[in-house]
Design a protein around this motif. Structure first.
Motif, short mmCIF file in Angstrom:
data_model
loop_
_atom_site.label_atom_id
_atom_site.label_comp_id
_atom_site.label_asym_id
_atom_site.label_seq_id
_atom_site.Cartn_x
_atom_site.Cartn_y
_atom_site.Cartn_z
N ASN A 142 0.80 -1.22 0.00
CA ASN A 142 0.00 0.00 0.00
C ASN A 142 0.84 1.28 0.00
O ASN A 142 0.42 2.32 0.51
CB ASN A 142 -0.95 0.02 1.21
CG ASN A 142 -1.87 -1.19 1.24
OD1 ASN A 142 -2.36 -1.61 0.19
ND2 ASN A 142 -2.08 -1.76 2.41
N GLY A 143 2.05 1.19 -0.55
CA GLY A 143 2.85 2.38 -0.71
C GLY A 143 3.55 2.88 0.54
O GLY A 143 4.09 3.99 0.54
N LYS A 144 3.58 2.10 1.61
CA LYS A 144 4.20 2.54 2.85
C LYS A 144 5.69 2.16 2.86
O LYS A 144 6.09 1.13 2.34
CB LYS A 144 3.50 1.93 4.05
CG LYS A 144 2.06 2.41 4.23
CD LYS A 144 1.43 1.79 5.46
CE LYS A 144 -0.01 2.29 5.64
NZ LYS A 144 -0.66 1.72 6.85
N ILE A 145 6.48 3.03 3.48
CA ILE A 145 7.91 2.82 3.62
C ILE A 145 8.26 2.92 5.11
O ILE A 145 7.90 3.88 5.78
CB ILE A 145 8.72 3.89 2.86
CG1 ILE A 145 8.34 3.90 1.38
CG2 ILE A 145 10.21 3.67 3.03
CD1 ILE A 145 8.67 2.65 0.63
N GLN A 146 8.97 1.92 5.62
CA GLN A 146 9.42 1.96 7.01
C GLN A 146 10.94 2.10 7.04
O GLN A 146 11.65 1.35 6.38
CB GLN A 146 9.02 0.68 7.75
CG GLN A 146 9.38 0.71 9.24
CD GLN A 146 9.08 -0.62 9.90
OE1 GLN A 146 9.81 -1.58 9.75
NE2 GLN A 146 7.96 -0.68 10.63
N VAL A 147 11.41 3.08 7.79
CA VAL A 147 12.85 3.32 7.92
C VAL A 147 13.24 3.16 9.38
O VAL A 147 12.61 3.75 10.26
CB VAL A 147 13.24 4.72 7.42
CG1 VAL A 147 14.74 4.95 7.58
CG2 VAL A 147 12.83 4.92 5.97
N THR A 148 14.25 2.35 9.63
CA THR A 148 14.78 2.15 10.97
C THR A 148 16.25 2.55 10.98
O THR A 148 17.00 2.20 10.07
CB THR A 148 14.67 0.67 11.39
OG1 THR A 148 13.30 0.26 11.29
CG2 THR A 148 15.14 0.47 12.83
N VAL A 149 16.66 3.30 12.00
CA VAL A 149 18.05 3.70 12.17
C VAL A 149 18.46 3.41 13.61
O VAL A 149 17.74 3.77 14.55
CB VAL A 149 18.25 5.20 11.87
CG1 VAL A 149 19.69 5.62 12.17
CG2 VAL A 149 17.90 5.52 10.43
#
Length: 223
Positions: free
Chosen positions: A68-75
């Motif tokens: 569904n077009g979601k982006i998850q970024v973890t740092v």
């Protein structure tokens, strides 16, 4: 008890303008690991020469494309300047131009520091500002009040899921860049005329401390 850090917040619009706007197409990678979830994990490596104070940080990042077009970024990072916010961004190179990945110490200019401008030919312009909340466009590039803070030991953890990031196309075509070094250890991003590093302005403008914008970690495609 330690006083709250004095943070010099530069104009985010000027920061974004200096880096250039995000383009709408980026170099493709070979394959996705899944039809539904594309997940890319990278080490975050030190950018600055070893003799630059506060340059010895390290970390990891994961950029995950969800349905569904979601982006998850973890740092997750260690060894950052403590008790300070650290501007973080997704960077990318537009079109058919070669993406050179992350700069290393050899990219330092005559001043011995890898500045924001020194890094742009490698990782490109800002696609997304990795803020905790609110706007994520390049206009928030240096909105330090909305970026993750390191703790007293210099440890930072960040995770956010984004929806419909403008100009973003693929989790495997970006670099994650972390900024900010408190060279003189005074607990602030500010000018200090008595310190050989903290006395310098950012490559983005004479009124912005180098401490606030200098890249410290980078990880992503073409590392």
């Amino acid at each position: 008890m330690r006083n709250a850090p004095r943070i010099i917040v530069a104009t985010a619009a000027a920061f974004a303008l200096a880096l250039g706007g995000a383009a709408t197409a980026y170099a493709a990678h070979d394959t996705n690991p899944s039809d539904r979830v594309a997940s890319y994990s990278y080490s975050l490596d030190a950018i600055q020469p070893a003799d630059v104070p506060g340059s010895g940080a390290s970390g990891t990042t994961r950029v995950k494309a969800l349905p569904n077009g979601k982006i998850q970024v973890t740092v997750e990072a260690w060894g950052l300047s403590p008790n300070l916010p650290h501007a973080m961004h997704l960077h990318g190179v537009p079109g058919d131009q070669a993406d050179l990945g992350c700069p290393g110490p050899a990219a330092a200019g005559d001043d011995g520091v890898v500045s924001v401008v020194d890094g742009i030919p490698f990782y490109g312009s800002i696609l997304t500002s990795l803020t905790w909340t609110g706007d994520t466009s390049p206009s928030s590039a240096l909105a330090l009040d909305r970026f993750a803070m390191s703790d007293a030991d210099g440890y930072l953890y960040y995770q956010r899921t984004f929806t419909d990031i403008p100009g973003y196309t693929d989790a495997g075509t970006v670099q994650v860049v972390v900024h900010g070094i408190d060279f003189d250890g005074d607990g602030a991003y500010a000018f200090n005329a008595d310190d050989p590093f903290s006395s310098r302005p950012s490559s983005l403008g004479a009124g912005i401390p180098l401490e606030a914008t200098v890249p410290v970690l980078c990880g992503g495609i073409a590392n």
